[in-house]
Write an enzyme that holds these catalytic residues in place. Sequence first.
Site, PDB file in Angstrom:
ATOM      1  N   ARG A  70      51.416 -72.978 -41.516  1.00  0.00           N
ATOM      2  CA  ARG A  70      50.772 -73.953 -40.633  1.00  0.00           C
ATOM      3  C   ARG A  70      49.401 -73.478 -40.174  1.00  0.00           C
ATOM      4  NH1 ARG A  70      52.989 -73.036 -34.577  1.00  0.00           N
ATOM      5  NH2 ARG A  70      53.429 -70.813 -34.690  1.00  0.00           N
ATOM      6  N   THR A 114      47.081 -60.707 -34.307  1.00  0.00           N
ATOM      7  CA  THR A 114      47.207 -61.375 -35.598  1.00  0.00           C
ATOM      8  C   THR A 114      45.856 -61.642 -36.233  1.00  0.00           C
ATOM      9  OG1 THR A 114      49.258 -62.437 -34.888  1.00  0.00           O
ATOM     10  CG2 THR A 114      48.114 -63.420 -36.764  1.00  0.00           C
ATOM     11  N   LYS A 139      48.305 -57.343 -37.296  1.00  0.00           N
ATOM     12  CA  LYS A 139      49.346 -58.060 -38.029  1.00  0.00           C
ATOM     13  C   LYS A 139      48.642 -59.081 -38.919  1.00  0.00           C
ATOM     14  CE  LYS A 139      53.381 -61.042 -37.501  1.00  0.00           C
ATOM     15  NZ  LYS A 139      54.373 -61.604 -36.574  1.00  0.00           N
ATOM     16  N   LYS A 146      48.318 -61.894 -41.717  1.00  0.00           N
ATOM     17  CA  LYS A 146      49.026 -62.980 -42.375  1.00  0.00           C
ATOM     18  C   LYS A 146      48.618 -63.062 -43.845  1.00  0.00           C
ATOM     19  CE  LYS A 146      51.159 -64.747 -38.726  1.00  0.00           C
ATOM     20  NZ  LYS A 146      52.633 -64.864 -38.618  1.00  0.00           N
ATOM     21  N   ASP A 166      52.597 -60.088 -42.747  1.00  0.00           N
ATOM     22  CA  ASP A 166      53.594 -61.132 -42.524  1.00  0.00           C
ATOM     23  C   ASP A 166      53.383 -62.236 -43.553  1.00  0.00           C
ATOM     24  OD1 ASP A 166      55.416 -62.955 -41.616  1.00  0.00           O
ATOM     25  OD2 ASP A 166      54.511 -63.250 -39.646  1.00  0.00           O
ATOM     26  N   GLU A 168      56.814 -58.378 -43.047  1.00  0.00           N
ATOM     27  CA  GLU A 168      57.678 -59.287 -42.298  1.00  0.00           C
ATOM     28  C   GLU A 168      58.032 -60.500 -43.139  1.00  0.00           C
ATOM     29  OE1 GLU A 168      57.489 -61.663 -38.001  1.00  0.00           O
ATOM     30  OE2 GLU A 168      56.067 -60.062 -38.454  1.00  0.00           O
ATOM     31  N   ASP A 198      62.500 -61.848 -39.981  1.00  0.00           N
ATOM     32  CA  ASP A 198      62.060 -62.695 -38.867  1.00  0.00           C
ATOM     33  C   ASP A 198      62.769 -64.040 -38.921  1.00  0.00           C
ATOM     34  OD1 ASP A 198      60.791 -64.098 -36.864  1.00  0.00           O
ATOM     35  OD2 ASP A 198      58.822 -64.097 -37.789  1.00  0.00           O
ATOM     36  N   LYS A 252      62.794 -63.188 -31.426  1.00  0.00           N
ATOM     37  CA  LYS A 252      61.916 -64.156 -30.772  1.00  0.00           C
ATOM     38  C   LYS A 252      62.783 -65.060 -29.904  1.00  0.00           C
ATOM     39  CE  LYS A 252      58.261 -64.235 -34.283  1.00  0.00           C
ATOM     40  NZ  LYS A 252      57.611 -65.030 -35.359  1.00  0.00           N
ATOM     41  N   CYS A 278      56.658 -63.433 -30.801  1.00  0.00           N
ATOM     42  CA  CYS A 278      56.571 -64.744 -30.174  1.00  0.00           C
ATOM     43  C   CYS A 278      56.070 -65.735 -31.209  1.00  0.00           C
ATOM     44  CB  CYS A 278      55.626 -64.716 -28.968  1.00  0.00           C
ATOM     45  SG  CYS A 278      53.921 -64.216 -29.334  1.00  0.00           S
ATOM     46  N   ASP A 332      50.996 -61.386 -28.875  1.00  0.00           N
ATOM     47  CA  ASP A 332      49.554 -61.602 -28.740  1.00  0.00           C
ATOM     48  C   ASP A 332      49.181 -63.045 -28.424  1.00  0.00           C
ATOM     49  OD1 ASP A 332      50.332 -62.602 -31.200  1.00  0.00           O
ATOM     50  OD2 ASP A 332      48.615 -61.818 -32.301  1.00  0.00           O
TER      51      ASP A 332
END
Length: 368
Positions: free
Chosen positions: A24, A135, A160, A162, A190, A218, A243, A267, A295, A322
């Site tokens: 997304r 992130t 982190k 993506k 991730d 992840e 996750d 989470k 989160c 974050d």
Amino acid sequence: MKITGIRLAKIHVPLRVPFKTALRRVDSIEDVIVEIDTDTGEKGFGEAPPTGVITGDTTGAIVGAIKDHIGPKLIGRDVDDFEDVLKEVQKAIVHNTSAKAAVDIALYDLYGQLYKIPVYKLLGGARKSIVTDITISVNDPDEMARDAVTAVKRGYDTLKVKVGVNPDLDVERLEAVRRAAGPDVRIRIDANQAWTPKQAVRILNRMEERGLGIELVEQPVKAADFDGLREVTAQSPIPVLADEAVFSPEDAMRICQYHAADMVNIKLMKCGGLYNALKIVSMAEVCGMECMLGCMLEAKVSVNAAVELACAKKIITRIDLDGPVLCSEDPILGGAVFDEKNITVSDEPGMGIRGFEEGRLAYFDEVR
């Protein structure tokens, strides 16, 4: 302290830059705020993000779950009947974990206020401060490198990153980020379920061969692909963190029993709040499996609750909280202090959230 009503509101908080993953793109936080009122005047606050592509929870679903199912079960209940009240939240409706989490958080807030103790002390009180990663959204390699430089300049020493949009570019992305960030910055990646098991093993081996120094990966494969996740964990040179595959204590136990991952990411919005998160923590402690506390893209109310849990339990060794520092502003009064990577929990009773800047909440419904 009896529950007299539940009010629902919406909050809008812009992000500094768009948040992009393999699943997304988000430009601003648009979350549901839950306010539980009591006959003693105390208020408990919770929050739920509509993260349909991960939890299945849309704004309408969150509101409907609370207004039609969860809320009516709570009116008139005594907060001191705490476990029974928490169980009512969980059994009021199946799934709808974000709605449950928002109400659960507000109830823990009230329980801490009732006994005049911060929630993190109520749950264990292991520490007062934690350090989060930040992130780096998935983009072209040059833009990700620039974002990494900005993050390091802001003081972050763990990124982190993506990946997963056009997997053929993922190694190039990580090479660019590593060059930009330097050798001493910790990098986590991730994939948000974007790879097949074979892709994951191939990509992770290439990253290892090129000396990119990846701390963990992840959720490399689809959440439902348990066998694929176990296959990647068995063959990957890089530790695997589950996750989206972990929504419940039962999921976490299965991961542990079959060593389908090396760690689990807790989470609150996936598991339905602190009530179930504590069960996952206990399971992890028994299994000797370290946890990350993460989160969704959330504002400070719900992330603050995760901070309370992270500061309570030492088995939580990695922090990905974050959300508030990705926002361009913070309209929420009280709670934990987010000083870039350094987060300090509040010592106020409950969750420490005092309210919101004037005009920032749009109330739209209630349960009485």
